[in-house]
Design an enzyme around this catalytic site. Structure first.
Site, PDB file in Angstrom:
ATOM      1  N   GLU A   1      50.468  36.748  52.065  1.00  0.00           N
ATOM      2  CA  GLU A   1      50.236  36.902  53.525  1.00  0.00           C
ATOM      3  C   GLU A   1      51.480  37.376  53.932  1.00  0.00           C
ATOM      4  OE1 GLU A   1      49.269  33.799  56.245  1.00  0.00           O
ATOM      5  OE2 GLU A   1      47.924  32.797  55.008  1.00  0.00           O
TER       6      GLU A   1
ATOM      7  N   TRP B   1      42.434  28.961  66.747  1.00  0.00           N
ATOM      8  CA  TRP B   1      43.463  29.369  65.884  1.00  0.00           C
ATOM      9  C   TRP B   1      44.300  30.353  66.713  1.00  0.00           C
ATOM     10  CZ3 TRP B   1      43.318  25.996  61.995  1.00  0.00           C
ATOM     11  CH2 TRP B   1      44.313  26.143  61.062  1.00  0.00           C
ATOM     12  N   ASP B   2      45.441  30.900  65.913  1.00  0.00           N
ATOM     13  CA  ASP B   2      46.084  31.801  66.694  1.00  0.00           C
ATOM     14  C   ASP B   2      45.669  33.370  66.800  1.00  0.00           C
ATOM     15  OD1 ASP B   2      46.842  32.506  64.119  1.00  0.00           O
ATOM     16  OD2 ASP B   2      48.768  32.255  64.336  1.00  0.00           O
ATOM     17  N   TRP B   3      44.432  33.446  66.196  1.00  0.00           N
ATOM     18  CA  TRP B   3      43.950  34.723  66.456  1.00  0.00           C
ATOM     19  C   TRP B   3      42.289  34.543  67.019  1.00  0.00           C
ATOM     20  CZ3 TRP B   3      40.048  33.030  63.490  1.00  0.00           C
ATOM     21  CH2 TRP B   3      40.390  32.316  62.164  1.00  0.00           C
TER      22      TRP B   3
ATOM     23  N   ASN C   1      45.908  25.966  52.353  1.00  0.00           N
ATOM     24  CA  ASN C   1      46.624  26.830  53.100  1.00  0.00           C
ATOM     25  C   ASN C   1      47.654  26.360  53.656  1.00  0.00           C
ATOM     26  OD1 ASN C   1      47.140  29.798  54.311  1.00  0.00           O
ATOM     27  ND2 ASN C   1      47.129  28.366  55.991  1.00  0.00           N
ATOM     28  N   GLU C   2      49.104  26.708  53.160  1.00  0.00           N
ATOM     29  CA  GLU C   2      50.208  26.200  53.573  1.00  0.00           C
ATOM     30  C   GLU C   2      50.646  24.962  53.897  1.00  0.00           C
ATOM     31  OE1 GLU C   2      50.704  30.475  56.146  1.00  0.00           O
ATOM     32  OE2 GLU C   2      50.541  28.465  57.431  1.00  0.00           O
TER      33      GLU C   2
END
Length: 880
Positions: A555, A195-197, A457-458
């Site tokens: 968020e 993921w981006d984190w 989510n999204e």
């Protein structure tokens, strides 16, 4: 069988016979197993519950997977197939039961299960419990159990290849994430493919317990209890999921002794797994104590006892906690605004949700200990949070997480585990998803902390704003799949299983408006409806005009780097530069490192030390200053917008920043570093989530101070505004407003004055030489924290000097304290004690007095000498 196990079984049988109890027998298979890869080149002991990565590390086959570039070096682990094996014996008494089940609480993920050389079943979903009948396969002596797990990466790819009808995007994560492809084709933690984190560690293993369950009459699989309130009457809906050997007539006794409530009902358990529902009416003369979110009241619980009798024989006996609370999601017209409201009413009271978003606490779930969970949740409560959103790309958390949220008053927005992707809708995929949803709702619905379910989510936003470049001619097919998965299946199942709390199809969403538009709104980010996600890294985060005045912010956030002490164990000397390969490798968000510096440079001078290590650590510090100040500005904007409608927008009733915790040592949006260390942002949250908060901002050259109150009683408050010169520790002037009414649960203006007029009355103050502080008072003194407002960017401030802060560490009856002395005004004073774990009572603060004392709560044994040796103090002026 070991003698101790045999003796325990005999005693249990004697107990069951003596007291006419039809007992089930459970035999745990947790503990030491053996583990091998596909060609047998790797063979080692492994703990269950656990995963392959953890076993390899524990046995010395690999280093810390988080060290430097090991996430890439160890990619081979997830590309191989692995087999767990154990040998066990069982007693004749256990095998004599009419039914024996082999139960897996969690298999990660695609596996075949073999007992004594015969396949007993397959698994394909990390989020499901599986059980297989094995009575006739068990034998005297040794029994051999094998669980053969497929590479999750190759399995996902094969599933994608088999789905040839049309593309189901995204195919792969962005290159910067260094991840694996097709995660949306496998029902496992979506972020485990990157993921981006976070890193790419597609786990493999038996991540939850394994056991045998044997019974003659019936076995209670799960009990759930959901209080419902209607017309001033409380009832408790009790559901028993029972696995019965044969048709069994029974008498069920339900009781909550503390409320003097008891009922006896007749029922019939049919063969196999059946759900039996009962209603316990609560004695109307009993005063029911309600569960409240943190900051709004206590979290009392009651004990529900369920007993089942067949004639005079006790065949079922269980106890569980019951909490009484009601929850409503209010979506109704708003006076003076188009659209609908969006807020949660708990026990009839509108509650502003203050909190953050929760991601998995570790890449390897077997390493998420109770201590890790407790520290993170306590850290949330201790800064005034009352809500966490369990994000849909991780895992449904363990039971302990929700139990502690119940006890701490943390409301949970619970996503189902679908995130940032489209998903297939073949029959086998849908079937395993249906099982997943039913099991998770049945497991979790007794928890009062969970106040809403959310389907994904999204993914509504992904379709509406065309993240994946879907041709117009194919759009209808993808919309059908979306409605099939989230509406016709997940939503329908949730509403069948749980009528006690609302369901949202997505986040962000326009809620009721999205439903009117066929479940995918034209603009799911419309601030007149529902909840929003908002990120902007180029706009000035100090300018409140850049933020959407939304109904609910679920968020938002900014990245920062963790502390040097967090990075040091997973890096080496050559990595300690902001431009190193390591720093680039750890950043999984495109241009993230540069975005942080560009945002910081809007208001701060960037570190420029000639010492490379100091420049690196100073840069880590400045990213945390930037993040803290940005999220503070945005959160305060949302909190002051709770009572206003401006140009049709406002009535904000939730602020959940992204994100609470970290999954590894890397830059991210978190406020708590991996390992539990608080970033500057988390210390700031102590103030911006305070129950009574002053919020100051400028509009058209005028300073406004709002009083924000989450308290129920009406208050009378005044603002006290002081101007300080950057070069002097004594205030230049102080202004006080009149006491003004602040209704409970509102935000109200208590101070308004043009900045030019304010400065003109303060003698020598200008925008460049002075800053403002302000707090709230009632007739008895200060209420809430002291806040600040910079009249110019600190990089332009005139008179800001090096404060040369000195410190003395002392130990007293209450623990450790650090006494600070400063020679001048000091901004963003940051205390750090290196690798000594713990937290300060305050940090990252503005020091406007010569002396200040801060306490330190150490999480392990330490000493004055150790703390003094490691203590470092950094302020803004020290980094240039």
């Amino acid at each position: 069988m070991r003698p101790s196990v045999r003796a325990a079984c005999v005693l249990l049988r004697l107990f069951c016979a003596r007291f006419s109890v039809f007992c089930s027998v459970t035999r745990s298979l947790d503990g030491k197993w053996s583990l091998s890869n596909s060609d047998g080149s790797v063979s080692l002991p492994a703990e269950v519950p656990g995963c392959v990565h953890s076993a390899l590390q524990q046995q010395g086959y690999i280093q810390d997977p988080y060290f430097r570039f090991n996430d890439v070096s160890y990619r081979w682990i997830a590309l191989d197939n692995w087999t767990y094996t154990t040998t066990f014996s069982v007693s004749g008494q256990l095998r004599a039961n009419h039914k024996v089940l082999l139960v897996f609480d969690g298999v990660d993920t695609a596996a075949s299960v073999w007992l004594n050389g015969i396949i007993v079943g397959k698994t394909d979903n990390m989020f499901r419990r599986y059980d297989f009948p094995v009575r006739d396969l068990l034998k005297d002596g040794d029994n051999v159990l094998n669980v053969s797990l497929l590479s999750p990466v190759l399995y996902a790819s094969e599933r994608r290849t088999a789905h040839s009808a049309y593309r189901v995007p995204p195919e792969c994560p962005p290159h910067v994430q260094q991840g694996e492809c097709h995660v949306n084709f496998i029902r496992k933690q979506q972020s485990s493919f990157s993921w981006d984190w976070g890193p790419s560690f597609p786990t493999v293993g038996l991540w939850k317990g394994v056991r045998l369950e044997a019974f003659d009459v019936l076995q209670l699989v799960r009990v759930s209890s959901v209080p419902l309130h209607s017309l001033s009457q409380w009832t408790v809906q009790v559901e028993l999921l029972v696995d019965a050997v044969q048709t069994t007539n029974a008498q069920i006794a339900l009781s909550i002794p503390e409320l003097d409530s008891e009922q006896i009902l007749q029922t019939q358990f049919l063969p196999g797994k059946t759900k039996n529902s009962f209603t316990l009416n609560i004695n109307t003369s009993s005063q029911v104590k309600l569960w409240w979110p943190n900051g709004h009241g206590d979290q009392p619980s009651y004990h529900l006892t369920v007993r089942g009798f067949q004639g005079r024989d006790l065949i079922l006996n269980t106890e569980s906690k019951v909490y009484f609370r009601s929850v409503e999601l209010v979506q109704e017209p708003v006076v003076g605004s188009p659209g609908l409201s969006f807020y949660f009413r708990i026990n009839g009271k509108p509650v502003f949700l203050k909190g953050s978003n929760w991601i998995p606490a570790h890449s390897f779930q077997d390493q998420v200990t109770p201590a890790v969970l407790r520290n993170l949740l306590q850290s949330a409560v201790d800064v005034g949070m009352n809500a966490l959103r369990v994000w849909g790309g991780g895992v449904y958390e363990q039971d302990l997480f929700y139990s502690w949220c119940d006890e701490m008053g943390i409301m949970v927005w619970q996503d189902f585990m679908f995130a940032c992707a489209l998903y297939p809708t073949e029959d086998d995929f849908m079937q395993t998803v249906r099982e997943e949803v039913v099991q998770q709702v049945q497991r979790l619905k007794s928890h009062p902390s969970i106040i809403t379910w959310s389907g994904n989510n999204e993914n509504e936003a992904a379709l509406a704003t065309d993240w994946f470049n879907i041709p117009a001619a194919q759009r209808a097919a993808y919309l059908r799949d979306y409605v099939t998965l989230y509406v016709n299946n997940i939503r329908a199942l949730v509403q069948e299983e749980d009528q006690s709390r609302p369901f949202l199809v997505s986040s962000p969403t326009n809620g009721a408006e999205s439903e009117q538009e066929g479940w995918v709104a034209a603009d799911p980010y419309d601030p007149h409806y529902g909840d929003t996600h908002f990120y902007s890294y180029s706009l000035d985060c100090w300018d409140w005009r850049t933020f959407p005045r939304t109904r609910f912010a679920s968020e938002y956030g900014f990245q920062s780097w963790p502390s040097f002490s967090t990075l040091q164990p997973v890096s080496t000397l050559e990595d300690w530069s902001y431009n190193s390969n390591f720093s680039s490798h750890r950043q999984h968000h495109e241009d993230g490192n540069q975005q942080m510096l560009l945002q910081a440079a809007l208001h701060f001078k960037l570190p420029n030390s000639t010492d490379p290590l100091k420049r690196f650590t100073d840069t880590l510090y400045i990213t945390q200053v930037m993040q803290a100040q940005c999220v503070k500005a945005q959160t305060e904007f949302y909190r002051r917008s709770r009572s206003e409608i401006i140009e049709g927008r406002g009535r904000t009733m939730g602020a959940l920043y992204w994100q609470l915790n970290d999954v590894w040592q890397a830059p991210s949006w978190s406020s708590i570093e991996f390992g539990g260390k608080w970033k500057m942002l988390h210390y700031f949250a102590q103030n911006f989530f305070a129950a009574v908060l002053p919020v100051g901002f400028e509009d058209g050259g005028t300073l406004f101070v709002y009083a924000v109150s989450d308290l129920s009683p009406d208050l009378e408050l005044r603002a006290v505004v002081s101007a300080y010169s950057w070069s002097d520790l004594d205030p230049v002037c102080t202004l006080k407003s009149d006491l003004l009414p602040v209704p409970g649960g509102s935000a109200a203006i208590v101070f308004k004055q043009p900045v030019a007029a304010l400065l003109a009355g303060c003698g020598s103050c200008t925008r460049l030489t002075c800053l403002l502080t302000f707090h709230l008072e009632d007739s008895g003194g200060q209420q809430g924290p002291t806040n600040h407002h910079f009249l110019s960017s600190p990089k332009d401030a005139q008179g800001l000097q090096r404060p040369n802060i000195t410190a003395t560490v002392q130990e007293g009856p209450a623990g450790y304290s650090i006494s600070l002395r400063s020679a001048s005004v000091a901004a963003f004073v940051w205390l750090d004690v290196g690798n000594v774990p713990g937290r300060f009572s305050s940090n990252g603060f503005l020091m406007l007095s010569r002396n200040r004392t801060v306490s330190f709560d150490a999480w392990r044994e330490t000493s004055v000498e150790e703390l003094s040796r490691w203590l470092s103090i950094t302020s803004l002026r020290d980094v240039y």
